[in-house]
Design a protein around this motif. Structure first.
Motif, PDB file in Angstrom:
ATOM      1  N   LYS A  90      34.007  99.020  28.333  1.00 36.41           N
ATOM      2  CA  LYS A  90      34.317  98.177  29.500  1.00 36.41           C
ATOM      3  C   LYS A  90      35.746  97.648  29.433  1.00 36.41           C
ATOM      4  CE  LYS A  90      29.539  96.809  30.252  1.00 36.41           C
ATOM      5  NZ  LYS A  90      28.549  95.710  30.172  1.00 36.41           N
ATOM      6  N   GLU A  91      36.214  97.308  28.237  1.00 34.52           N
ATOM      7  CA  GLU A  91      37.595  96.848  28.074  1.00 34.52           C
ATOM      8  C   GLU A  91      38.582  97.957  28.437  1.00 34.52           C
ATOM      9  OE1 GLU A  91      37.876  95.507  24.018  1.00 34.52           O
ATOM     10  OE2 GLU A  91      36.623  93.747  24.389  1.00 34.52           O
ATOM     11  N   ILE A  92      38.295  99.166  27.993  1.00 34.84           N
ATOM     12  CA  ILE A  92      39.166 100.310  28.291  1.00 34.84           C
ATOM     13  C   ILE A  92      39.187 100.585  29.792  1.00 34.84           C
ATOM     14  CG2 ILE A  92      39.418 102.815  27.998  1.00 34.84           C
ATOM     15  CD1 ILE A  92      38.336 102.330  25.079  1.00 34.84           C
ATOM     16  N   ILE A  93      38.022 100.517  30.433  1.00 30.78           N
ATOM     17  CA  ILE A  93      37.957 100.722  31.883  1.00 30.78           C
ATOM     18  C   ILE A  93      38.783  99.658  32.606  1.00 30.78           C
ATOM     19  CG2 ILE A  93      36.404 100.606  33.879  1.00 30.78           C
ATOM     20  CD1 ILE A  93      34.366 102.167  32.167  1.00 30.78           C
ATOM     21  N   LEU A  94      38.724  98.427  32.124  1.00 31.41           N
ATOM     22  CA  LEU A  94      39.530  97.358  32.736  1.00 31.41           C
ATOM     23  C   LEU A  94      41.029  97.640  32.609  1.00 31.41           C
ATOM     24  CD1 LEU A  94      37.629  94.084  31.770  1.00 31.41           C
ATOM     25  CD2 LEU A  94      37.905  95.080  34.046  1.00 31.41           C
ATOM     26  N   GLN A  95      41.439  98.290  31.532  1.00 37.59           N
ATOM     27  CA  GLN A  95      42.851  98.636  31.338  1.00 37.59           C
ATOM     28  C   GLN A  95      43.272  99.739  32.303  1.00 37.59           C
ATOM     29  OE1 GLN A  95      43.161  99.825  27.242  1.00 37.59           O
ATOM     30  NE2 GLN A  95      42.791  97.771  26.464  1.00 37.59           N
ATOM     31  N   ILE A  96      42.383 100.671  32.569  1.00 35.02           N
ATOM     32  CA  ILE A  96      42.687 101.819  33.422  1.00 35.02           C
ATOM     33  C   ILE A  96      42.499 101.487  34.903  1.00 35.02           C
ATOM     34  CG2 ILE A  96      41.906 104.164  34.004  1.00 35.02           C
ATOM     35  CD1 ILE A  96      41.304 104.527  31.013  1.00 35.02           C
ATOM     36  N   ARG A  97      41.622 100.549  35.206  1.00 35.02           N
ATOM     37  CA  ARG A  97      41.268 100.210  36.593  1.00 35.02           C
ATOM     38  C   ARG A  97      42.471  99.957  37.505  1.00 35.02           C
ATOM     39  NH1 ARG A  97      36.727  96.708  36.657  1.00 35.02           N
ATOM     40  NH2 ARG A  97      35.482  98.433  37.421  1.00 35.02           N
ATOM     41  N   PRO A  98      43.509  99.201  37.085  1.00 35.37           N
ATOM     42  CA  PRO A  98      44.632  98.960  38.009  1.00 35.37           C
ATOM     43  C   PRO A  98      45.304 100.242  38.514  1.00 35.37           C
ATOM     44  CG  PRO A  98      44.762  97.460  36.149  1.00 35.37           C
ATOM     45  CD  PRO A  98      43.670  98.445  35.843  1.00 35.37           C
ATOM     46  N   TYR A  99      45.373 101.256  37.685  1.00 39.68           N
ATOM     47  CA  TYR A  99      45.981 102.525  38.102  1.00 39.68           C
ATOM     48  C   TYR A  99      45.108 103.219  39.147  1.00 39.68           C
ATOM     49  CZ  TYR A  99      48.749 101.579  33.981  1.00 39.68           C
ATOM     50  OH  TYR A  99      49.565 100.973  33.054  1.00 39.68           O
ATOM     51  N   ILE A 100      43.799 103.117  38.961  1.00 37.31           N
ATOM     52  CA  ILE A 100      42.864 103.700  39.927  1.00 37.31           C
ATOM     53  C   ILE A 100      42.908 102.903  41.228  1.00 37.31           C
ATOM     54  CG2 ILE A 100      40.401 104.132  40.360  1.00 37.31           C
ATOM     55  CD1 ILE A 100      40.176 104.735  37.328  1.00 37.31           C
TER      56      ILE A 100
END
Length: 79
Positions: free
Chosen positions: A11-21
């Motif tokens: 979930k932490e990794i997804i939060l890091q990638i989410r802004p780019y998506i």
């Protein structure tokens, strides 16, 4: 690492990638971690994006795999 620790890290990794998506008009949601696979759901412009597989493999999977070696893959689901 136990399953709860792994899910928290994912979930932490997804939060890091989410802004780019989000910048491309899409979004991503963690669904579950099961049998060493991460299940996610894409929203918005990501649903039919021709780069979705690239995002899954090269961005999401590679980032998760570097931090959680036991992960075997990322699967996009439609719920």
């Amino acid at each position: 690492m136990n399953k709860l620790d792994i899910e928290k890290k994912i979930k932490e990794i997804i939060l890091q990638i989410r802004p780019y998506i989000n910048d491309d008009g899409g979004d991503i949601e963690f669904i579950k971690y099961e049998d060493n696979y991460v299940f996610v759901k894409f929203y918005g412009s990501c649903i039919n994006c021709m780069y979705k597989d690239y995002t899954i493999q090269d961005s999401l999977y590679e980032t998760i795999k570097s931090e959680i070696p036991e992960v075997k893959g990322v699967i996009s689901v439609d719920l």
